[in-house]
Design a protein around this motif. Sequence first.
Motif, short mmCIF file in Angstrom:
data_model
loop_
_atom_site.label_atom_id
_atom_site.label_comp_id
_atom_site.label_asym_id
_atom_site.label_seq_id
_atom_site.Cartn_x
_atom_site.Cartn_y
_atom_site.Cartn_z
N ARG A 161 -38.85 46.95 -54.96
CA ARG A 161 -38.99 46.31 -53.64
C ARG A 161 -38.73 47.36 -52.57
O ARG A 161 -37.70 48.05 -52.61
CB ARG A 161 -38.01 45.14 -53.51
N GLN A 191 -43.12 38.25 -62.31
CA GLN A 191 -43.27 36.79 -62.20
C GLN A 191 -44.60 36.26 -62.70
O GLN A 191 -44.66 35.37 -63.53
CB GLN A 191 -43.05 36.38 -60.74
N HIS A 203 -37.55 30.44 -52.69
CA HIS A 203 -37.49 31.32 -53.87
C HIS A 203 -38.80 32.09 -53.95
O HIS A 203 -38.91 33.18 -53.44
CB HIS A 203 -37.21 30.48 -55.12
N HIS A 204 -39.81 31.54 -54.59
CA HIS A 204 -41.15 32.13 -54.53
C HIS A 204 -42.18 31.01 -54.64
O HIS A 204 -41.82 29.87 -54.98
CB HIS A 204 -41.35 33.22 -55.58
N GLN A 258 -34.08 43.87 -64.10
CA GLN A 258 -33.79 42.46 -64.34
C GLN A 258 -33.81 42.16 -65.83
O GLN A 258 -34.59 42.75 -66.57
CB GLN A 258 -34.87 41.58 -63.70
N GLY A 263 -31.55 34.24 -60.47
CA GLY A 263 -32.24 33.14 -59.83
C GLY A 263 -33.49 32.82 -60.60
O GLY A 263 -34.07 33.70 -61.25
N GLY A 264 -33.88 31.59 -60.57
CA GLY A 264 -35.10 31.21 -61.27
C GLY A 264 -35.51 29.82 -60.87
O GLY A 264 -34.92 29.23 -59.95
N SER A 265 -36.51 29.30 -61.58
CA SER A 265 -37.00 27.97 -61.23
C SER A 265 -37.86 27.41 -62.35
O SER A 265 -38.31 28.15 -63.22
CB SER A 265 -37.83 28.03 -59.94
N SER A 278 -41.42 41.80 -59.28
CA SER A 278 -40.86 41.25 -60.51
C SER A 278 -42.06 40.90 -61.40
O SER A 278 -43.18 40.82 -60.90
CB SER A 278 -40.05 39.99 -60.22
N ARG A 315 -41.48 26.06 -62.93
CA ARG A 315 -42.69 26.47 -62.19
C ARG A 315 -43.66 25.31 -62.01
O ARG A 315 -43.62 24.33 -62.76
CB ARG A 315 -43.44 27.59 -62.93
N LYS A 355 -45.13 36.81 -66.50
CA LYS A 355 -44.35 35.99 -67.44
C LYS A 355 -44.89 34.57 -67.49
O LYS A 355 -44.88 33.94 -68.54
CB LYS A 355 -42.86 36.07 -67.16
N GLY A 375 -38.15 29.63 -65.84
CA GLY A 375 -37.46 30.86 -66.23
C GLY A 375 -36.43 31.28 -65.22
O GLY A 375 -36.06 30.53 -64.30
N ILE A 376 -35.98 32.48 -65.41
CA ILE A 376 -34.91 33.02 -64.56
C ILE A 376 -34.91 34.54 -64.71
O ILE A 376 -35.44 35.06 -65.70
CB ILE A 376 -33.55 32.43 -65.00
N ALA A 377 -34.33 35.22 -63.76
CA ALA A 377 -34.11 36.67 -63.91
C ALA A 377 -32.67 36.96 -63.50
O ALA A 377 -32.20 36.46 -62.47
CB ALA A 377 -35.07 37.44 -63.03
N1 ASP Z 1 -39.07 36.46 -60.53
C1 ASP Z 1 -37.96 35.81 -59.92
C2 ASP Z 1 -37.16 36.83 -59.08
O1 ASP Z 1 -37.31 38.02 -59.25
C3 ASP Z 1 -37.06 35.18 -60.89
C4 ASP Z 1 -37.67 33.96 -61.50
O2 ASP Z 1 -38.06 33.05 -60.77
O3 ASP Z 1 -37.68 33.89 -62.72
O4 ASP Z 1 -36.33 36.44 -58.29
#
Ligand code: ASP
Length: 676
Positions: free
Chosen positions: A288, A266, A523-524, A302, A560-562, A264, A564, A269, A602-604
């Motif tokens: 992926r 991520q 999430h990440h 996305q 999903g997003g968060s 992504s 940061r 952005k 953010g979010i995707a």
């Molecule tokens: N990059 C994240 C994902 O692909 C989305 C995000 O956290 O904005 O799930």
Amino acid sequence: MRSAWISAKLGIRERLSPSCGSNMLSCWLSRLCRGFSTPTGRITHPSRDSLSRTLVLSSQGRIPEFSSFVARTNTCGELRSSHLGQEVTLCGWIQYRRQNIFLVLRDFHGLVQVVIPQEESAAAVRKILCEAPVESVVQVSGTVISRPPGQENPKMPTGEIEIKVKTAELLNSCKKLPFEVKDFVKKTEALRLQYRYLDLRSFQMQYNLRLRSQMVMKMREYLCNLHGFVDIETPTLFKRTPGGAKEFVIPSREPGKFYCLPQSPQQFKQLLMVGGLDRYFQVARCYRDEGSRPDRQPEFTQIDIEMSFVDQTGIQRLIEGLLQYSWPNDKDPLVVPFPSLTFAEALASYGTDKPDTRFGMKIIDISDVFRNTEVGFLQDALSKPQGTIKAICISEGTKYLKRKDLESIRKFAADHFNQEVLPVFPKASRNWNSPVAQSILEEQGSELIRLMEIREDDVVLLTAGEHKKACSVLGKLRLECADLLEARGLVLRDPALFSFLWVVDFPLFLPKEENPGELESAHHPFTAPHPSDIQLLYTEPEKVRSLHYDLVLNGSEIGGGSIRIHDAELQRYILATLLKEDVKLLSHLLQALDFGAPPHGGIALGLDRLICLVTGAPSIRDVIAFPKSFRGHDLMSNAPDSLPPEELKPYHIQVSWPADSEAEKSSLNQPYCPES
Ligand code: ASP
């Protein structure tokens, strides 16, 4: 459909066979037109005028001109009585021909009937139109005339008129096709993917791709024109990102050096926020290396979004507005704000973090009812520190489910979850011989009926064990039972219902699947911890909640997003100490955070999944023009493909063939044989 096709002028006219597809077309066309319409317009059979009006792109105030710059004057699907007497030129595919008298011409917009001239003087035109095979491409010019009285076809949007042809040109003849280009003709998915360009001619694929394009256009309008987002492309040749999904590797000409395709955008952005872009958006291709599933593809798209100075609520309201604005007009308008559940609530009530909230059958904790039970395995479960008893109630289960269904449900729980599940029938008049029925005391039965609001004919599925495990098994059985009940004719999930849900307050970390002693990000690794739990990071990190939110639609995660982490120190600590990642790989990001990174989040949204649910398509492959097969292959071109050793040399790569790959090696120059 016309009942009789008798023409005084031309002699024989006959009933259209159902294979003409006119029913399907009119359905498709009206869906498409409704999909195109502006927020105020709802039409089924548009005239050229009203069709044009409904094609207005709202914020641009322009009407798309479908026949500009090309050889035609009109599209096949747009002609109506209002065009009577007009001289038109149409281009399209021959959908079918009847008795060498009628020909139905198709383009992306619909079908129109063309009358093949019978006069001697038109012999050349007749020859072209009678001899060209079905699916050949022709151009015809002629006059729009009314169909003879009584011969109109109300099911066909162009059913009041036909084209009296004067000239015709065969633009390209069609050879024998591998399958008929008609939606009702069944073909395997492998065949459809092998001849994708033919499959794309189907009404359904046309509808799906056009609806997708229209929703994306509306999203762009909403984000860029109404809310000041900047559409920025980020690289697809990138490097490995620690944590998360497996990435595709791309060789480079430098010995031993590889790019990776981003899972992504991520990092980019977030770096755009450090760069002061403030509001970023992109229709981003992500990769992926995880193989396909009905709702996954190795490459997918996305709607990727990032904003500075935003909190969780800000992102949620933005996305609700975005979906409301881009939602197709032939569906009921979305009601916002969407409901929200915490991760813990979702797990407790639905056994999953992506609950399908279109129907009830929620999980209920009935531990207290059975505190003094005599039933062995329930007693056992409750004697353990984390032990619980949970249940779901299947409404009218005794009416719709058979004994063998309940047996297979129990077997499923045993095989997949190693978990015992018992059916009980607290109020059923029929004797189902429940193994625990005799051991449930009367007051326990009444309490169960009260707590779970059990009615006549309901079946209760009961299980015992640790909270998460008991919820997970019942969550899965809830969906299995819904499938079974629906297969028996009960409508539980209204196909017209779109049930959005936010899931929030996820844990920041989860135990690693392969090594539960270690942690991985839920999430990440760039997700911020919940401010109230920051101190736990240093003592009990597994208990920390995060500022991560997911958007769920009808039981699928569609986004999903968060918020940061924008503090480099905190980011370093989480990466190095808690996740045991190599921080060197992310030194550019950590440095950027140190140079005045604004708070951001953010979010995707998963575009393929979203469009799949909106169109009701069976798989995301049905909303992607050129998807990969289940095994990640392009069945049309046969990618991935082998390369001869000399072409690998510049990349300093040699294939180390597995022992049993003689066949593959020798297939290097063999013709292509598709997956079945
Ligand atoms: N990059 C994240 C994902 O692909 C989305 C995000 O956290 O904005 O799930």
